[in-house]
Design an enzyme around this catalytic site. Structure first.
Site, PDB file in Angstrom:
ATOM      1  N   ASP A  58       0.452  -3.007 -10.114  1.00  0.00           N
ATOM      2  CA  ASP A  58      -0.175  -3.298 -10.773  1.00  0.00           C
ATOM      3  C   ASP A  58       0.235  -3.326 -11.643  1.00  0.00           C
ATOM      4  O   ASP A  58       0.532  -4.013 -13.140  1.00  0.00           O
ATOM      5  CB  ASP A  58      -1.105  -4.246  -9.984  1.00  0.00           C
ATOM      6  CG  ASP A  58      -2.587  -3.726  -8.315  1.00  0.00           C
ATOM      7  OD1 ASP A  58      -0.881  -4.141  -8.032  1.00  0.00           O
ATOM      8  OD2 ASP A  58      -2.954  -4.231  -8.439  1.00  0.00           O
ATOM      9  N   HIS A 106       0.891  -1.203  -0.106  1.00  0.00           N
ATOM     10  CA  HIS A 106       0.007   0.088  -0.053  1.00  0.00           C
ATOM     11  C   HIS A 106       0.759   1.409   0.087  1.00  0.00           C
ATOM     12  O   HIS A 106       0.430   2.114   0.868  1.00  0.00           O
ATOM     13  CB  HIS A 106      -0.944  -0.214   0.982  1.00  0.00           C
ATOM     14  CG  HIS A 106      -2.048  -1.256   1.264  1.00  0.00           C
ATOM     15  ND1 HIS A 106      -3.346  -0.873   0.486  1.00  0.00           N
ATOM     16  CD2 HIS A 106      -2.433  -1.933   1.140  1.00  0.00           C
ATOM     17  CE1 HIS A 106      -3.807  -1.514   0.518  1.00  0.00           C
ATOM     18  NE2 HIS A 106      -3.581  -2.518   0.898  1.00  0.00           N
ATOM     19  N   TYR A 133     -10.207  -1.522   1.272  1.00  0.00           N
ATOM     20  CA  TYR A 133      -8.638  -1.259  -0.243  1.00  0.00           C
ATOM     21  C   TYR A 133     -10.230   0.175   0.246  1.00  0.00           C
ATOM     22  O   TYR A 133      -8.600   1.261   0.760  1.00  0.00           O
ATOM     23  CB  TYR A 133      -8.795  -1.368  -1.345  1.00  0.00           C
ATOM     24  CG  TYR A 133      -7.564  -0.928  -2.366  1.00  0.00           C
ATOM     25  CD1 TYR A 133      -6.493  -1.670  -1.769  1.00  0.00           C
ATOM     26  CD2 TYR A 133      -7.733   0.422  -2.822  1.00  0.00           C
ATOM     27  CE1 TYR A 133      -5.181  -1.135  -2.718  1.00  0.00           C
ATOM     28  CE2 TYR A 133      -6.657   0.043  -3.132  1.00  0.00           C
ATOM     29  CZ  TYR A 133      -5.130  -0.319  -3.547  1.00  0.00           C
ATOM     30  OH  TYR A 133      -4.184   0.382  -4.049  1.00  0.00           O
ATOM     31  N   GLU A 147      -9.094   1.154 -14.095  1.00  0.00           N
ATOM     32  CA  GLU A 147      -9.239   1.089 -12.683  1.00  0.00           C
ATOM     33  C   GLU A 147      -9.736   1.521 -11.780  1.00  0.00           C
ATOM     34  O   GLU A 147     -10.681   2.057 -11.573  1.00  0.00           O
ATOM     35  CB  GLU A 147      -7.867  -0.059 -12.160  1.00  0.00           C
ATOM     36  CG  GLU A 147      -8.562  -0.438 -11.188  1.00  0.00           C
ATOM     37  CD  GLU A 147      -8.339  -2.187 -11.494  1.00  0.00           C
ATOM     38  OE1 GLU A 147      -7.469  -2.232 -12.371  1.00  0.00           O
ATOM     39  OE2 GLU A 147      -9.332  -2.867 -10.569  1.00  0.00           O
ATOM     40  N   ALA A 197      -5.768 -13.899  -6.106  1.00  0.00           N
ATOM     41  CA  ALA A 197      -4.800 -14.484  -5.258  1.00  0.00           C
ATOM     42  C   ALA A 197      -3.978 -13.534  -4.888  1.00  0.00           C
ATOM     43  O   ALA A 197      -3.244 -13.194  -4.338  1.00  0.00           O
ATOM     44  CB  ALA A 197      -4.432 -15.363  -6.011  1.00  0.00           C
ATOM     45  N   GLY A 198      -4.620 -12.027  -5.685  1.00  0.00           N
ATOM     46  CA  GLY A 198      -3.422 -10.851  -5.433  1.00  0.00           C
ATOM     47  C   GLY A 198      -2.167 -11.079  -6.385  1.00  0.00           C
ATOM     48  O   GLY A 198      -1.602 -10.629  -6.217  1.00  0.00           O
ATOM     49  N   LEU A 199      -3.147 -11.099  -7.696  1.00  0.00           N
ATOM     50  CA  LEU A 199      -1.644 -11.286  -8.799  1.00  0.00           C
ATOM     51  C   LEU A 199      -1.764 -10.619  -9.416  1.00  0.00           C
ATOM     52  O   LEU A 199      -1.477 -10.788 -10.658  1.00  0.00           O
ATOM     53  CB  LEU A 199      -1.339 -12.426  -8.971  1.00  0.00           C
ATOM     54  CG  LEU A 199      -0.815 -13.977  -8.042  1.00  0.00           C
ATOM     55  CD1 LEU A 199      -0.511 -15.274  -8.244  1.00  0.00           C
ATOM     56  CD2 LEU A 199       0.074 -13.381  -7.112  1.00  0.00           C
ATOM     57  N   SER A 200      -2.995  -9.747  -9.447  1.00  0.00           N
ATOM     58  CA  SER A 200      -3.358  -9.020 -11.016  1.00  0.00           C
ATOM     59  C   SER A 200      -3.754  -9.207 -12.146  1.00  0.00           C
ATOM     60  O   SER A 200      -3.284  -8.953 -12.820  1.00  0.00           O
ATOM     61  CB  SER A 200      -1.585  -8.016 -11.002  1.00  0.00           C
ATOM     62  OG  SER A 200      -2.126  -7.386  -9.707  1.00  0.00           O
ATOM     63  N   SER A 226      -6.830  -8.350 -13.097  1.00  0.00           N
ATOM     64  CA  SER A 226      -6.827  -7.732 -13.834  1.00  0.00           C
ATOM     65  C   SER A 226      -6.063  -6.319 -14.083  1.00  0.00           C
ATOM     66  O   SER A 226      -6.646  -6.214 -15.350  1.00  0.00           O
ATOM     67  CB  SER A 226      -7.745  -6.421 -12.600  1.00  0.00           C
ATOM     68  OG  SER A 226      -7.046  -6.426 -11.338  1.00  0.00           O
TER      69      SER A 226
HETATM   70  C1  GLA Z   1      -3.529  -3.831  -5.129  1.00  0.00           C
HETATM   71  C2  GLA Z   1      -3.474  -2.653  -5.540  1.00  0.00           C
HETATM   72  C3  GLA Z   1      -2.227  -2.022  -5.709  1.00  0.00           C
HETATM   73  C4  GLA Z   1      -1.288  -1.968  -4.599  1.00  0.00           C
HETATM   74  C5  GLA Z   1      -1.496  -2.874  -3.189  1.00  0.00           C
HETATM   75  C6  GLA Z   1      -1.584  -3.009  -1.964  1.00  0.00           C
HETATM   76  O1  GLA Z   1      -2.706  -4.566  -5.653  1.00  0.00           O
HETATM   77  O2  GLA Z   1      -4.314  -2.041  -6.719  1.00  0.00           O
HETATM   78  O3  GLA Z   1      -2.241  -0.530  -6.404  1.00  0.00           O
HETATM   79  O4  GLA Z   1      -1.860  -0.297  -3.580  1.00  0.00           O
HETATM   80  O5  GLA Z   1      -3.115  -3.195  -4.023  1.00  0.00           O
HETATM   81  O6  GLA Z   1       0.327  -2.945  -2.177  1.00  0.00           O
END
Ligand code: GLA
Length: 379
Positions: free
Chosen positions: A172, A33, A221, A160, A123-126, A128
């Protein structure tokens, strides 16, 4: 993969695609973050990607199809309303079109569009950012335009922020755009400025995906984003990157307890990223790992974006001597843990973590031995 993509496109639309692109998912290595607080962050692009193919149409219709995700979605070229429910994934390419239009770029008229992915979702691997960048690349090529990587990355971020509605930073899209195999992407988010730093040799990334996601993840978030902005405002700066740890401690009483905790995480995390840059140069793997563990601990205690599941995985990984360090990766509130491990770390050891987890939480973990790969490109 190109042939597979073309094959699926033909099967769906009965003709060949004209433009193809791919963009990778990413690991957030450290810098949790910190991006929208204009600090710095390190990430790595993976060889797991999103692939997009399109072919123009002349009838003013846009057809979107996501392999393995249900029905075809049709819109006419004049309609830019946000979609809901099963079709909501289309907001990513649609958001890119809107971002291109706002950036005064030409946008393609009608097209058939197919997306496929081997990136695990949630999974938080982006995934998107990967769909945004691969879409932007084919839309640009279809209109005979080319832009710098900085502009490409910003189109994804604008989609986004302004269309999908998540106030994310540049991490990301920046890593998906600027990634390189065997490198970490360093982003100074104040610029933003992008650079690469070699990954320590003889190390591997392992990802442990919980497949859990807090129901309110987008709202949480946004709440964290707001708490950080509130902290900056109270401290008389635009962004938390401008605050030192000493200044924060001196002004602690001006902040509510929660806002202070969020700010402490950010200010110290930015410092950890900077320490990491120095430590990476020395190649001291234990120190690198320590910073990863400290980052996770700070998420747990101060930013409160970890979960009992993620904490448990990190605690379990700590007991394995082949693991240098581990932390939650990405926004948090569920998702995955990434571990930096020695090259003799094995699937068997990863299975031990998964089995220990299953005994406590009932489900096994998805284990991904993650390999880094190059950033977004046409194919
Ligand atoms: C998500 C957001 C990013 C970043 C992370 C946390 O992946 O898309 O921009 O803020 O959370 O570091």
């Amino acid at each position: 993969m190109k042939d597979i993509l073309i094959g699926h496109f033909k099967e769906r639309f009965g003709r060949n695609p004209s433009f193809l692109a791919r963009a990778p998912g990413r690991i957030e290595f450290i810098g949790n973050h910190t991006d929208y607080n204009k600090g710095s962050v390190l990430g790595a692009s993976l060889d797991l990607c999103v692939w997009v193919a399109i072919a123009p149409r002349v009838d003013n219709q846009r057809n979107y199809f996501a392999l393995g995700r249900g029905a075809l979605v049709n819109t006419s070229c004049e309609v830019y309303d946000r979609l809901q429910g099963d079709a909501s994934w289309v907001n990513y390419p649609l958001g890119v079109l809107v971002a291109m239009r706002e950036a005064k770029l030409k946008i393609p008229e009608g097209f058939d569009y197919l997306v496929m992915s081997n990136l695990p979702m949630g999974a938080g691997l982006s995934s998107s950012a990967a769909i945004e960048l691969s879409s932007a690349l084919v839309f640009l090529q279809a209109t005979n335009q080319s832009v710098s990587k900085e502009v490409l990355v910003n189109l994804g971020k604008a989609a986004e922020n302004n269309f999908v509605g998540v106030p994310c930073g540049i991490l990301d899209q920046g890593v998906s755009g600027f990634g390189k195999k065997d490198q970490l992407v360093y982003i100074d988010c104040a610029g933003p400025l992008f650079a690469t730093v070699p990954l320590p040799s003889k190390t591997h990334f392992w990802i442990f995906n919980t497949h859990t996601k807090h129901a309110l993840v987008d709202g949480l978030y946004a709440t964290r984003h707001k708490e950080c902005m509130d902290a900056a405002k109270t401290l008389g700066v635009n962004y938390l990157v401008e605050v030192s740890i000493e200044q924060l401690m001196q002004n602690k009483t001006k902040l509510s307890l929660n806002v202070f905790k969020r700010a402490k995480h950010i200010v110290e995390e930015i410092d950890r990223v900077n320490q990491m840059i120095a430590v990476l140069k020395d190649g001291d793997l234990r120190k690198i790992g320590q910073l990863l563990y400290l980052s996770h601990q700070s998420s747990e205690l101060y930013f409160e974006n970890s979960t009992p599941e993620l904490d448990f995985i990190v605690a379990t990984l700590r007991t394995q001597s082949e693991v240098y360090g581990a932390r939650l990766t990405g926004g948090g509130f569920g998702g995955a843990v990434m571990a930096l491990a020695a090259d003799n770390y094995s699937q068997d050891l990863a299975e031990v973590v998964s089995e220990t987890y299953r005994k406590k939480f009932g489900n096994p973990l998805e284990i991904i031995h993650a390999i880094t790969g190059d950033g977004a490109s046409l194919i």
